[in-house]
Design a protein around this motif. Sequence first.
Motif, short mmCIF file in Angstrom:
data_model
loop_
_atom_site.label_atom_id
_atom_site.label_comp_id
_atom_site.label_asym_id
_atom_site.label_seq_id
_atom_site.Cartn_x
_atom_site.Cartn_y
_atom_site.Cartn_z
N ALA A 2 3.66 11.16 -3.21
CA ALA A 2 4.72 10.56 -3.13
C ALA A 2 5.70 11.28 -2.39
CB ALA A 2 5.41 10.19 -4.09
N TRP B 166 0.55 -1.28 -0.26
CA TRP B 166 0.09 0.19 0.00
C TRP B 166 1.06 0.91 0.06
CZ3 TRP B 166 -2.40 -3.87 2.90
CH2 TRP B 166 -3.42 -4.99 2.66
N LEU C 186 -11.69 9.41 2.28
CA LEU C 186 -10.66 7.82 1.99
C LEU C 186 -9.29 7.94 2.81
CD1 LEU C 186 -11.14 8.63 -2.34
CD2 LEU C 186 -12.35 6.58 -0.56
N GLY C 187 -9.09 9.88 3.25
CA GLY C 187 -7.81 9.78 3.40
C GLY C 187 -6.63 10.56 2.75
N THR C 188 -7.07 11.26 1.57
CA THR C 188 -6.35 11.17 0.77
C THR C 188 -4.94 12.42 1.21
OG1 THR C 188 -7.30 13.59 -0.43
CG2 THR C 188 -8.37 11.48 -0.72
N ALA D 251 -8.07 5.53 4.85
CA ALA D 251 -9.09 5.21 5.07
C ALA D 251 -8.38 3.32 4.27
CB ALA D 251 -9.21 5.22 4.93
N ILE E 284 -4.67 15.28 -6.26
CA ILE E 284 -4.04 14.05 -7.43
C ILE E 284 -5.39 14.16 -7.30
CG2 ILE E 284 -3.14 12.17 -7.25
CD1 ILE E 284 -1.02 14.08 -6.16
N GLY E 285 -6.66 13.82 -7.13
CA GLY E 285 -7.78 13.07 -7.66
C GLY E 285 -8.29 14.20 -8.49
N LEU F 280 -3.25 0.04 -4.09
CA LEU F 280 -3.20 1.52 -3.99
C LEU F 280 -3.76 1.99 -5.58
CD1 LEU F 280 -1.65 3.52 -1.85
CD2 LEU F 280 -3.53 2.77 -1.60
N ARG G 109 -4.54 15.60 0.01
CA ARG G 109 -4.65 16.42 -0.31
C ARG G 109 -3.99 17.97 -0.80
NH1 ARG G 109 -8.72 18.35 5.52
NH2 ARG G 109 -10.19 15.95 5.42
P1 IMP Z 1 -4.34 10.78 -3.24
O1 IMP Z 1 -3.30 10.23 -3.56
O2 IMP Z 1 -3.93 12.13 -2.55
O3 IMP Z 1 -5.41 10.77 -3.73
O4 IMP Z 1 -4.47 10.04 -1.71
C1 IMP Z 1 -5.86 8.33 -1.98
C2 IMP Z 1 -5.02 7.20 -0.71
O5 IMP Z 1 -3.78 6.81 -1.60
C3 IMP Z 1 -5.00 7.58 0.34
O6 IMP Z 1 -5.16 7.01 1.13
C4 IMP Z 1 -3.33 7.87 0.71
O7 IMP Z 1 -2.92 7.46 2.03
C5 IMP Z 1 -2.91 6.73 -0.23
N1 IMP Z 1 -1.45 7.34 -0.38
C6 IMP Z 1 -1.44 8.60 -1.56
N2 IMP Z 1 -0.01 8.58 -1.80
C7 IMP Z 1 0.81 7.73 -0.89
C8 IMP Z 1 2.19 7.27 -0.79
O8 IMP Z 1 2.62 7.99 -1.48
N3 IMP Z 1 2.00 6.64 0.49
C9 IMP Z 1 1.29 5.63 1.04
N4 IMP Z 1 -0.28 5.94 0.70
C10 IMP Z 1 -0.73 6.96 -0.06
#
Ligand code: IMP
Length: 458
Positions: free
Chosen positions: A39, A11, A125-127, A299, A132-133, A252, A129
């Motif tokens: 990232a 993950w 979702l816990g993005t 999440a 990205i989406g 993911l 923020r």
């Molecule tokens: P987003 O990529 O910011 O939209 O987040 C969507 C999901 O991916 C969330 O659960 C984040 O915690 C997870 N996520 C995004 N980038 C990373 C990463 O580099 N490492 C671990 N989890 C990530």
Amino acid sequence: MPGIVIVGAQWGDEGKGKVVDLLAERADLIVRFQGGNNAGHTIVRDGEEFKFHLIPSGILYPDKTCAIGNGVVLDPSVLLGEIDGLRRRGVDVANLRISANAHLIMPYHVLLDTAGEVKLGKLSLGTTRRGIGPCYADKALRLGIRVQDLLDEKILRAKIRVALEPKQQALRELSVHRRKLRKEAGEGTRQGGDQSVAEAPDPRLDLHAMSEEFVSYGHRLEPHIADTSRLCWEALDDSRTVLFEGAQATLLDLDHGTYPFVTSSNPIAGAACVGAGVGPADIDEVWGVAKAYATRVGAGPFPTELDDDVGRHMLERGHEYGTTTGRERRCGWMDLVALRYAVRLNRMSALAITKLDVLSGIETLRLAVRYRSKEGAVLDRFPYHQSILHSVEPEYEELPGFEADIAHCRSEEDLPAEARTYLEFVSDFVGVPIQLVGVGPGRDQIVWTGSTAGLAAS
Ligand code: IMP
């Protein structure tokens, strides 16, 4: 081997950065192919710590070209911050190339990401923020602003105008919704709390100011903008080694991960072709990186999650806090059902197992080898149905742990027998050789275990 893809097998946060850094030594070109500044990884080089979110860490090698591929979503303010930070520390970034086709994360994407999460409340979702989406959504809607648009002021302004209008509308609605919720919660019109939630009109959404800001980004980034696919072709056709660096990880993945608790791109190996602009036959090797245990941020289902002392041991010994958001990561046992799924999905040719040292001091090690559904069915395969995955119970193989601190181990023979048995079990179960094992955060804290052991000498 000229085309090597590196992907996360779990993950995310598996320590891909360190593996990329080690393999980059042998590569000529390093290309990021998806994700954005969600990232993050830390590289320790000669005692100095470098944090990267967008630029491939290969930039620390002066003779390597590093590229941000078309599949990446790029926040120019973050990228410029990273460039400036590296320059201040004497790192030459002249070899950085940015795909003209990569999409830009705009201020409204960040606002929408946050506002969307706030609206979802408990279901969020816990993005990260970081926008990205919403940025990938605009790309699919064909409302995206690309890096090449920075080079033409007129086009840039026109595109921002078209893209901005629906965002202002959406943010106004989300803001009204938020105010309603506050009122219902008896908070009246009190300001404060989550200030990052958009309250239109927002100066960050001013068309003129935004256009000016992005024009100035364009001036600064122009020397780096390039046709990065062509760079890959030239290197590959010339038998030079290209490293395709994935961010986030298999589980993911937007299509194959634990949807909707996923990121908005495809971090699997197949996406390297789309996100860098090469063909499947250009890929010779796929390296998957997995921790010796498992973690997840945000999440979503995590069958082997631990809520006990062993989980805390992993959190503390493994310093499991996000590089990007600082969030505590959820920790658990290694899940071989999920790992075997990731191996097949990516058609991995090699595995790198990181952070094995974190497991020392745990008396009995457990590895999930199958799941049991709530109806009692035995599941050997990663279930495609979300509701099943959410309620499965993992069944474990137990192996003896090891007491010794393995941070100093540099060869397979140095590792305690129990650690070797653990690695063998993983490799046999998923059917892929383990090529390297991480035994600490330092660059030298690795054990090369496979046929690529010669790399260690380079
Ligand atoms: P987003 O990529 O910011 O939209 O987040 C969507 C999901 O991916 C969330 O659960 C984040 O915690 C997870 N996520 C995004 N980038 C990373 C990463 O580099 N490492 C671990 N989890 C990530």
